[in-house]
Design a protein around this motif. Structure first.
Motif, mmCIF file in Angstrom:
data_model
loop_
_atom_site.group_PDB
_atom_site.id
_atom_site.type_symbol
_atom_site.label_atom_id
_atom_site.label_comp_id
_atom_site.label_asym_id
_atom_site.label_seq_id
_atom_site.Cartn_x
_atom_site.Cartn_y
_atom_site.Cartn_z
ATOM 1 N N LEU A 44 7.798 -31.688 -37.588
ATOM 2 C CA LEU A 44 7.126 -32.770 -36.867
ATOM 3 C C LEU A 44 6.855 -32.430 -35.404
ATOM 4 N N VAL A 45 7.215 -31.210 -34.997
ATOM 5 C CA VAL A 45 7.038 -30.805 -33.601
ATOM 6 C C VAL A 45 5.945 -29.738 -33.529
ATOM 7 N N THR A 46 5.069 -29.845 -32.537
ATOM 8 C CA THR A 46 4.008 -28.848 -32.385
ATOM 9 C C THR A 46 4.593 -27.509 -31.958
ATOM 10 N N GLY A 47 3.839 -26.459 -32.229
ATOM 11 C CA GLY A 47 4.310 -25.130 -31.875
ATOM 12 C C GLY A 47 4.521 -24.950 -30.385
ATOM 13 N N GLU A 48 3.626 -25.510 -29.584
ATOM 14 C CA GLU A 48 3.756 -25.384 -28.131
ATOM 15 C C GLU A 48 5.020 -26.074 -27.631
ATOM 16 N N THR A 49 5.285 -27.283 -28.115
ATOM 17 C CA THR A 49 6.490 -28.011 -27.702
ATOM 18 C C THR A 49 7.744 -27.282 -28.166
ATOM 19 N N ARG A 50 7.705 -26.762 -29.391
ATOM 20 C CA ARG A 50 8.864 -26.037 -29.929
ATOM 21 C C ARG A 50 9.223 -24.847 -29.035
ATOM 22 N N GLU A 51 8.209 -24.078 -28.664
ATOM 23 C CA GLU A 51 8.468 -22.895 -27.847
ATOM 24 C C GLU A 51 8.998 -23.280 -26.469
ATOM 25 N N ARG A 52 8.486 -24.359 -25.881
ATOM 26 C CA ARG A 52 8.951 -24.785 -24.567
ATOM 27 C C ARG A 52 10.417 -25.202 -24.609
ATOM 28 N N VAL A 53 10.781 -25.979 -25.637
ATOM 29 C CA VAL A 53 12.167 -26.431 -25.759
ATOM 30 C C VAL A 53 13.096 -25.251 -26.026
ATOM 31 N N LEU A 54 12.681 -24.349 -26.921
ATOM 32 C CA LEU A 54 13.536 -23.200 -27.255
ATOM 33 C C LEU A 54 13.720 -22.279 -26.051
ATOM 34 N N GLU A 55 12.680 -22.130 -25.242
ATOM 35 C CA GLU A 55 12.797 -21.276 -24.069
ATOM 36 C C GLU A 55 13.808 -21.857 -23.076
ATOM 37 N N VAL A 56 13.763 -23.174 -22.867
ATOM 38 C CA VAL A 56 14.744 -23.812 -21.988
ATOM 39 C C VAL A 56 16.147 -23.666 -22.575
ATOM 40 N N ALA A 57 16.273 -23.877 -23.876
ATOM 41 C CA ALA A 57 17.575 -23.765 -24.528
ATOM 42 C C ALA A 57 18.130 -22.358 -24.397
ATOM 43 N N ARG A 58 17.266 -21.339 -24.590
ATOM 44 C CA ARG A 58 17.721 -19.949 -24.482
ATOM 45 C C ARG A 58 18.174 -19.635 -23.055
ATOM 46 N N GLN A 59 17.431 -20.141 -22.077
ATOM 47 C CA GLN A 59 17.781 -19.869 -20.688
ATOM 48 C C GLN A 59 19.169 -20.400 -20.334
#
Length: 346
Positions: A44-59
């Motif tokens: 239910l999440v767009t690819g752009e939003t997914r990548e933004r959230v995952l990048e913050v989480a990884r950081q």
């Protein structure tokens, strides 16, 4: 979802506070439920939003804790795949056919994003299967080889635990099974022997295994109108290569050698050839031989093995497909796959 996320032990030199899920949401400019969906791999999440959230989480050192995630979900997305250790001495499974099946199942599960749990211990009866399932150890079971466990597997099926078995297909089994036409395979072996004028046949295999009993039955059907053909049975206590070679060696020491051999597998056929060779008997000069499974080494063995081929290329995908139907609450019918004889040097 908070308990479905772990943080690394990384600490900043400034001693800053580790971020919460709410902090991740704020930094990524999304809602906290959106972060939860991303970490749960929701579509239910767009690819752009997914990548933004995952990048913050990884950081900030976040990673999904799969075990905690499973506890919160209705399913574990884990399938237990059971091998037939009981049919091999000391649990030593060395037959390439088993691993071809396992590879096919593993690939099919991977495509569906399912985890594979290989032969968890302690599953010896219907109650232990049911307990493991209810404790959410796995969503279902794929059993590679019935062995002598037919009664136990039938009992498991009555507990409504999702179960699919590679083995003999029987209309009254009570569980979904995928397997080859073993009777037809045995008949093909017998027809091969008749075409070569062989009269003294030997079947190598433990007929307590339903698959092997059906192969033996097919062999006898091929000879039913041939009064001059005799068929002997050599029971093998273990499917292991060495045990088979030793049993065939003992047999040849005490009995007249057959002029045709039908072995329960290609590895058993190879073991038999070695035992015959030690007695000065070689195929196809002194006896014809048919194996089963058409494993890759069969074509390159010396002499190259005549064998009965099973459709392992589709078996893994079928086993997984049928199990997922059961897990989804549907019904699955057993499937009998065709067999064919591959004639080579023996």
């Amino acid at each position: 979802m908070t308990d479905a996320v772990t943080r690394t032990n990384r600490k900043s030199s400034a001693g800053e506070q580790r971020l919460t899920m709410q902090d991740i949401a704020r930094l990524a400019n999304v809602s906290t439920p959106t972060v939860s969906r991303v970490l749960n791999d929701s579509p239910l999440v767009t690819g752009e939003t997914r990548e933004r959230v995952l990048e913050v989480a990884r950081q900030h050192g976040y990673a999904v804790n799969r075990n905690a995630q499973k506890l919160r979900q209705a399913r574990t997305n884990t399938i237990a795949v059971m091998l037939d250790f009981g049919s091999h001495r000391h649990g030593a499974i060395g037959d390439p056919f088993v691993f071809e099946l396992l590879a096919g199942v593993s690939e099919a599960l991977s495509i569906r994003n399912q985890e594979l749990l290989l032969s968890p211990p302690g599953l010896e009866d219907a109650r232990s299967f049911a307990d493991f399932f209810q404790a959410r150890g796995a969503d279902g079971f794929i059993v590679l080889g019935q062995g002598t466990r037919h009664a136990m597997l039938r009992a498991v099926s009555r507990t409504n635990v999702p179960l699919v078995v590679w083995g003999a297909v029987s209309p009254d089994a009570g569980y979904c099974a995928i397997g080859s036409d073993n009777v037809a395979g045995g008949r093909l072996a017998g027809e091969h022997f008749l075409a070569r004028g062989r009269k003294r046949w030997l079947f190598i295999g433990d007929t307590r295994h339903e698959e092997l009993r059906l192969r033996s039955e097919g062999l006898r059907l091929a000879a039913k109108d041939q009064p001059d053909v005799s068929i002997d049975l050599l029971a093998i206590a273990s499917m292991a290569f060495t045990a088979t070679a030793e049993t065939v060696t003992d047999y040849l020491r005490d009995a007249p050698p057959p002029d045709a051999v039908f072995a329960f597998s290609d590895t058993a056929a190879m073991a038999a050839i070695g035992a015959f060779k030690a007695r000065g008997l070689v195929a196809p000069r002194d006896f014809s031989l048919v194996g089963y499974n058409n494993i890759p080494p069969a074509a390159h063995f010396s002499p190259a093995l005549t064998t009965i081929e099973q459709k392992t290329d589709v078996a893994g995908a079928l086993l997984v497909e049928k199990l997922m139907q059961l897990i989804d609450g549907g019904r699955s019918r057993s499937v009998m796959l065709p067999t064919r004889i591959v004639v080579r040097e023996t």
